[in-house]
Design a protein around this motif. Structure first.
Motif, PDB file in Angstrom:
ATOM      1  N   ILE A  93      -1.801  -9.374  -1.116  1.00  0.00           N
ATOM      2  CA  ILE A  93      -2.446  -8.656  -2.300  1.00  0.00           C
ATOM      3  C   ILE A  93      -1.619  -7.930  -3.205  1.00  0.00           C
ATOM      4  CG2 ILE A  93      -4.526  -8.231  -1.026  1.00  0.00           C
ATOM      5  CD1 ILE A  93      -3.562  -5.187  -0.546  1.00  0.00           C
ATOM      6  N   LYS A  94      -0.057  -8.280  -3.152  1.00  0.00           N
ATOM      7  CA  LYS A  94       0.832  -7.828  -4.159  1.00  0.00           C
ATOM      8  C   LYS A  94       0.788  -5.925  -3.916  1.00  0.00           C
ATOM      9  CE  LYS A  94       2.118 -11.815  -6.501  1.00  0.00           C
ATOM     10  NZ  LYS A  94       0.877 -12.987  -5.922  1.00  0.00           N
ATOM     11  N   GLY A  95       0.612  -5.557  -3.027  1.00  0.00           N
ATOM     12  CA  GLY A  95       0.244  -4.227  -2.873  1.00  0.00           C
ATOM     13  C   GLY A  95       0.404  -3.469  -1.751  1.00  0.00           C
ATOM     14  N   LEU A  96      -0.236  -2.330  -1.548  1.00  0.00           N
ATOM     15  CA  LEU A  96      -0.399  -1.715  -0.381  1.00  0.00           C
ATOM     16  C   LEU A  96      -1.702  -1.659  -0.008  1.00  0.00           C
ATOM     17  CD1 LEU A  96       1.471   1.704  -0.826  1.00  0.00           C
ATOM     18  CD2 LEU A  96       2.100  -0.479   0.789  1.00  0.00           C
ATOM     19  N   HIS A  97      -2.025  -2.127   1.506  1.00  0.00           N
ATOM     20  CA  HIS A  97      -3.033  -2.151   2.215  1.00  0.00           C
ATOM     21  C   HIS A  97      -3.230  -1.208   3.136  1.00  0.00           C
ATOM     22  CE1 HIS A  97      -6.042  -4.063   5.199  1.00  0.00           C
ATOM     23  NE2 HIS A  97      -6.853  -4.472   3.942  1.00  0.00           N
ATOM     24  N   ARG A  98      -4.535  -1.002   3.656  1.00  0.00           N
ATOM     25  CA  ARG A  98      -4.243   0.379   4.939  1.00  0.00           C
ATOM     26  C   ARG A  98      -3.315  -0.239   6.062  1.00  0.00           C
ATOM     27  NH1 ARG A  98      -7.398   4.303   6.333  1.00  0.00           N
ATOM     28  NH2 ARG A  98      -7.321   4.779   8.653  1.00  0.00           N
ATOM     29  N   ASN A  99      -3.199  -1.639   6.293  1.00  0.00           N
ATOM     30  CA  ASN A  99      -2.526  -2.336   7.346  1.00  0.00           C
ATOM     31  C   ASN A  99      -0.762  -1.887   7.111  1.00  0.00           C
ATOM     32  OD1 ASN A  99      -4.417  -3.939   8.154  1.00  0.00           O
ATOM     33  ND2 ASN A  99      -3.810  -5.847   7.324  1.00  0.00           N
ATOM     34  N   ASP A 100      -0.303  -1.498   5.867  1.00  0.00           N
ATOM     35  CA  ASP A 100       0.902  -1.037   5.675  1.00  0.00           C
ATOM     36  C   ASP A 100       1.171   0.175   6.120  1.00  0.00           C
ATOM     37  OD1 ASP A 100       1.984  -3.434   4.358  1.00  0.00           O
ATOM     38  OD2 ASP A 100       0.306  -2.929   2.852  1.00  0.00           O
ATOM     39  N   PHE A 101       0.370   1.315   6.131  1.00  0.00           N
ATOM     40  CA  PHE A 101       0.278   2.496   6.646  1.00  0.00           C
ATOM     41  C   PHE A 101       0.099   2.432   7.938  1.00  0.00           C
ATOM     42  CE2 PHE A 101      -1.039   2.690   2.088  1.00  0.00           C
ATOM     43  CZ  PHE A 101      -0.333   3.883   1.889  1.00  0.00           C
ATOM     44  N   ILE A 102      -0.620   1.759   8.618  1.00  0.00           N
ATOM     45  CA  ILE A 102      -0.450   1.453   9.976  1.00  0.00           C
ATOM     46  C   ILE A 102       0.569   1.124  10.719  1.00  0.00           C
ATOM     47  CG2 ILE A 102      -1.784   0.153  12.003  1.00  0.00           C
ATOM     48  CD1 ILE A 102      -4.302   0.049  10.329  1.00  0.00           C
ATOM     49  N   CYS A 103       1.275   0.083  10.057  1.00  0.00           N
ATOM     50  CA  CYS A 103       2.415  -0.369  10.471  1.00  0.00           C
ATOM     51  C   CYS A 103       3.671   0.579  10.377  1.00  0.00           C
ATOM     52  CB  CYS A 103       2.787  -2.047   9.810  1.00  0.00           C
ATOM     53  SG  CYS A 103       1.809  -3.082  10.623  1.00  0.00           S
ATOM     54  N   ALA A 104       3.557   1.258   9.140  1.00  0.00           N
ATOM     55  CA  ALA A 104       4.726   2.169   9.074  1.00  0.00           C
ATOM     56  C   ALA A 104       4.501   3.350  10.169  1.00  0.00           C
ATOM     57  CB  ALA A 104       4.574   2.848   7.767  1.00  0.00           C
ATOM     58  N   ALA A 105       3.368   3.796  10.451  1.00  0.00           N
ATOM     59  CA  ALA A 105       3.233   4.859  11.651  1.00  0.00           C
ATOM     60  C   ALA A 105       3.618   4.188  13.016  1.00  0.00           C
ATOM     61  CB  ALA A 105       1.636   4.943  11.687  1.00  0.00           C
ATOM     62  N   LYS A 106       3.212   2.782  13.273  1.00  0.00           N
ATOM     63  CA  LYS A 106       3.757   1.870  14.486  1.00  0.00           C
ATOM     64  C   LYS A 106       5.342   2.123  14.408  1.00  0.00           C
ATOM     65  CE  LYS A 106      -0.469  -0.587  14.957  1.00  0.00           C
ATOM     66  NZ  LYS A 106      -0.909  -0.554  16.426  1.00  0.00           N
ATOM     67  N   THR A 107       6.014   1.822  13.146  1.00  0.00           N
ATOM     68  CA  THR A 107       7.430   1.895  13.068  1.00  0.00           C
ATOM     69  C   THR A 107       7.948   3.162  13.646  1.00  0.00           C
ATOM     70  OG1 THR A 107       7.213   0.210  11.207  1.00  0.00           O
ATOM     71  CG2 THR A 107       9.304   1.186  11.610  1.00  0.00           C
ATOM     72  N   ASP A 108       7.268   4.355  13.174  1.00  0.00           N
ATOM     73  CA  ASP A 108       7.943   5.543  13.608  1.00  0.00           C
ATOM     74  C   ASP A 108       7.830   5.717  15.068  1.00  0.00           C
ATOM     75  OD1 ASP A 108       8.509   6.388  11.106  1.00  0.00           O
ATOM     76  OD2 ASP A 108       6.557   7.465  10.748  1.00  0.00           O
ATOM     77  N   GLU A 109       6.766   5.026  15.587  1.00  0.00           N
ATOM     78  CA  GLU A 109       6.537   5.284  17.189  1.00  0.00           C
ATOM     79  C   GLU A 109       7.617   4.330  17.669  1.00  0.00           C
ATOM     80  OE1 GLU A 109       2.571   5.425  18.674  1.00  0.00           O
ATOM     81  OE2 GLU A 109       2.827   7.254  17.886  1.00  0.00           O
ATOM     82  N   VAL A 110       8.053   3.156  17.216  1.00  0.00           N
ATOM     83  CA  VAL A 110       9.102   2.405  17.821  1.00  0.00           C
ATOM     84  C   VAL A 110      10.257   3.192  17.886  1.00  0.00           C
ATOM     85  CG1 VAL A 110      10.460   0.489  17.626  1.00  0.00           C
ATOM     86  CG2 VAL A 110       7.907   0.137  17.315  1.00  0.00           C
ATOM     87  N   PHE A 111      10.618   3.823  16.676  1.00  0.00           N
ATOM     88  CA  PHE A 111      11.850   4.682  16.560  1.00  0.00           C
ATOM     89  C   PHE A 111      11.885   5.812  17.793  1.00  0.00           C
ATOM     90  CE2 PHE A 111      14.193   8.100  14.482  1.00  0.00           C
ATOM     91  CZ  PHE A 111      15.388   7.591  14.572  1.00  0.00           C
ATOM     92  N   ALA A 112      10.683   6.421  17.693  1.00  0.00           N
ATOM     93  CA  ALA A 112      10.456   7.569  18.630  1.00  0.00           C
ATOM     94  C   ALA A 112      10.659   7.326  20.147  1.00  0.00           C
ATOM     95  CB  ALA A 112       9.128   8.392  18.424  1.00  0.00           C
ATOM     96  N   ALA A 113      10.315   6.045  20.523  1.00  0.00           N
ATOM     97  CA  ALA A 113      10.508   5.610  21.737  1.00  0.00           C
ATOM     98  C   ALA A 113      11.517   4.922  22.338  1.00  0.00           C
ATOM     99  CB  ALA A 113       9.357   4.323  21.980  1.00  0.00           C
ATOM    100  N   LEU A 114      12.802   4.885  21.161  1.00  0.00           N
ATOM    101  CA  LEU A 114      14.000   4.162  21.569  1.00  0.00           C
ATOM    102  C   LEU A 114      14.696   5.080  22.677  1.00  0.00           C
ATOM    103  CD1 LEU A 114      15.284   3.477  18.083  1.00  0.00           C
ATOM    104  CD2 LEU A 114      14.687   1.734  19.735  1.00  0.00           C
TER     105      LEU A 114
END
Ligand SMILES: C[C@H](O)[C@H](O)[C@H]1CNC2=NC(N)=NC(=O)C2=N1
Length: 114
Positions: A93-114
């Motif tokens: 969609i050449k932009g931001l979908h709700r998926n991008d916010f979900i994955c950003a939050a999941k990326t923060d969780e990956v970092f927190a779990a290192l």
């Protein structure tokens, strides 16, 4: 765990809705370390994560890659000595979908779990 990171990405087709400015204002509060940026006319979410060396940066990169494969949604990943720049947007969609916010939050969780 934030609300967003508990959610799963949904299939995102070319006719899927981009998040509105109002939705963005609400969603970004749940991922306060992420910066919305327009690049090549496309709105993206970006965060830089810092590490002690290249090996740790590469380890994180691979963990984010594993999460992306599970979600079927894929970020830009720039791995450098001591840092990883993660960029989320939805190509279809050449932009931001709700998926991008979900994955950003999941990326923060990956970092927190290192
Ligand atoms: C067929 C496949 O699911 C699609 O090409 C997916 C893959 N990963 C994706 N990732 C991102 N960030 N945006 C997309 O539009 C996208 N499309």
């Amino acid at each position: 765990m934030s609300d967003l990171s508990a959610q799963k990405c949904e299939a995102c087709r070319a006719d899927a809705p981009k998040v509105s400015d109002e939705e963005l204002a609400v969603l970004i509060k749940q991922i306060p370390d992420w910066v919305p940026e327009v690049r090549d006319g496309i709105m993206m979410l970006e965060r830089v994560y810092k590490f002690k060396n290249f090996k740790q940066a590469l380890h994180f990169t691979n963990k984010v890659g594993d999460m992306a494969e599970e979600e079927g949604h894929h970020p830009g990943l720039l791995t450098e000595w001591g840092k990883v720049t993660v960029t989320w947007w939805s190509h279809s969609i050449k932009g931001l979908h709700r998926n991008d916010f979900i994955c950003a939050a999941k990326t923060d969780e990956v970092f927190a779990a290192l």
